[in-house]
Write an enzyme that holds these catalytic residues in place. Structure first.
Site, PDB file in Angstrom:
ATOM      1  N   ARG A   1     -21.439  -2.529   5.619  1.00  0.00           N
ATOM      2  CA  ARG A   1     -20.598  -3.493   6.335  1.00  0.00           C
ATOM      3  C   ARG A   1     -20.556  -3.143   7.824  1.00  0.00           C
ATOM      4  NH1 ARG A   1     -14.574  -4.315   4.219  1.00  0.00           N
ATOM      5  NH2 ARG A   1     -14.066  -2.542   5.536  1.00  0.00           N
TER       6      ARG A   1
ATOM      7  N   ARG B   1       0.812  -1.218   0.000  1.00  0.00           N
ATOM      8  CA  ARG B   1       0.000   0.000   0.000  1.00  0.00           C
ATOM      9  C   ARG B   1       0.841   1.261   0.000  1.00  0.00           C
ATOM     10  NH1 ARG B   1      -5.638  -0.863   3.140  1.00  0.00           N
ATOM     11  NH2 ARG B   1      -5.547  -3.100   3.125  1.00  0.00           N
TER      12      ARG B   1
HETATM   13  P1  ADP Z   1      -9.721  -1.755   4.024  1.00  0.00           P
HETATM   14  O1  ADP Z   1     -10.999  -2.426   3.707  1.00  0.00           O
HETATM   15  O2  ADP Z   1      -9.876  -0.430   4.694  1.00  0.00           O
HETATM   16  O3  ADP Z   1      -8.815  -1.687   2.849  1.00  0.00           O
HETATM   17  P2  ADP Z   1      -8.157  -3.853   5.416  1.00  0.00           P
HETATM   18  O4  ADP Z   1      -8.968  -4.864   6.118  1.00  0.00           O
HETATM   19  O5  ADP Z   1      -7.453  -4.289   4.186  1.00  0.00           O
HETATM   20  O6  ADP Z   1      -9.084  -2.598   5.182  1.00  0.00           O
HETATM   21  O7  ADP Z   1      -7.084  -3.234   6.431  1.00  0.00           O
HETATM   22  C1  ADP Z   1      -7.494  -2.702   7.666  1.00  0.00           C
HETATM   23  C2  ADP Z   1      -6.382  -1.855   8.276  1.00  0.00           C
HETATM   24  O8  ADP Z   1      -5.198  -2.650   8.454  1.00  0.00           O
HETATM   25  C3  ADP Z   1      -5.915  -0.665   7.430  1.00  0.00           C
HETATM   26  O9  ADP Z   1      -6.730   0.466   7.573  1.00  0.00           O
HETATM   27  C4  ADP Z   1      -4.507  -0.471   8.030  1.00  0.00           C
HETATM   28  O10 ADP Z   1      -4.532   0.173   9.280  1.00  0.00           O
HETATM   29  C5  ADP Z   1      -4.028  -1.878   8.249  1.00  0.00           C
HETATM   30  N1  ADP Z   1      -3.305  -2.384   7.051  1.00  0.00           N
HETATM   31  C6  ADP Z   1      -3.713  -3.366   6.213  1.00  0.00           C
HETATM   32  N2  ADP Z   1      -2.815  -3.565   5.226  1.00  0.00           N
HETATM   33  C7  ADP Z   1      -1.813  -2.668   5.428  1.00  0.00           C
HETATM   34  C8  ADP Z   1      -0.613  -2.347   4.759  1.00  0.00           C
HETATM   35  N3  ADP Z   1      -0.222  -3.005   3.644  1.00  0.00           N
HETATM   36  N4  ADP Z   1       0.166  -1.365   5.259  1.00  0.00           N
HETATM   37  C9  ADP Z   1      -0.177  -0.714   6.376  1.00  0.00           C
HETATM   38  N5  ADP Z   1      -1.305  -0.943   7.049  1.00  0.00           N
HETATM   39  C10 ADP Z   1      -2.129  -1.908   6.604  1.00  0.00           C
END
Ligand code: ADP
Length: 191
Positions: A127, A88
């Protein structure tokens, strides 16, 4: 097959990741799910990650990179994997490049799901009503979208320049989107 699945919060990455991974017989690795499992279990990683997640911020790269590296090193990921929610940030892209290079393979495709912004908010609020995720409140949803635009959207151009980007329309039913992803990946040569 080594894939990444990208898209804004609410694009349906998690749902599609499971279908696509099953289809190719590879594990779906969701950084969000791994963080949430650690929060529930009260591990050190979970304690550290929770304050960022609850605020809609990204967990620091060092923590996230280490976690993904460990997961990719597991035996089931040897034939390939689908990453949902990673990379990300540009720093994570570089880190992933190193991890994949190390295995002697290449990234086959970066799939990005595109969805109308208004539809995204509606899906996330829905959700929030059904799953009650801690980070699905309206303020945090908006913050997550902003962080996505600032830090993650630029990655789309990176993968486009590398000619591995596969853009898929994420509107419509789950099955319709899955079919579109399969059709798009049919044309992708595997490394
Ligand atoms: P979303 O549906 O918001 O994309 P995720 O379930 O994929 O949510 O992720 C939830 C949270 O986990 C993010 O808002 C972040 O805080 C953390 N997170 C997930 N993947 C990453 C990543 N690659 N880098 C940093 N933080 C992450």
């Amino acid at each position: 097959m080594r894939l990444i699945l990208m898209g804004p919060p609410g694009a349906g990455k998690g749902t599609q990741a499971r279908h696509v991974a099953d289809h190719f017989g590879i594990p779906a690795i969701s950084t969000g799910d791994i963080f949430r499992a650690n929060v529930s279990a009260g591990t050190e990683l979970g304690v550290e990650a929770q304050r960022y997640m609850d605020a809609g911020e990204y967990v620091p790269d060092e923590i996230t990179n280490r976690m993904v590296r460990n997961r990719i090193d597991e035996a089931d990921a040897e034939p390939g994997f689908l990453l949902d929610g990673y990379p990300r940030t540009l720093a994570q892209v570089e880190e992933l490049d190193g991890m994949i290079r190390h295995t002697g393979h290449a990234l086959d495709a970066a799939v990005v799901l595109t969805v109308d912004p208004e539809e995204l908010v509606q899906r996330l609020l829905q959700r929030a009503r059904t799953e009650g995720r801690a980070d699905d409140t309206e303020d945090v949803i908006r913050r997550r979208q902003q962080v996505y635009r600032e830090q993650t959207e630029p990655l789309i151009d990176v993968y486009r320049e590398r000619k591995v980007l596969v853009e898929v329309d994420g509107m419509g039913s789950v099955d319709a989107v899955t079919e579109r992803i399969f059709a798009a990946l049919d044309d992708v040569p595997q490394s």
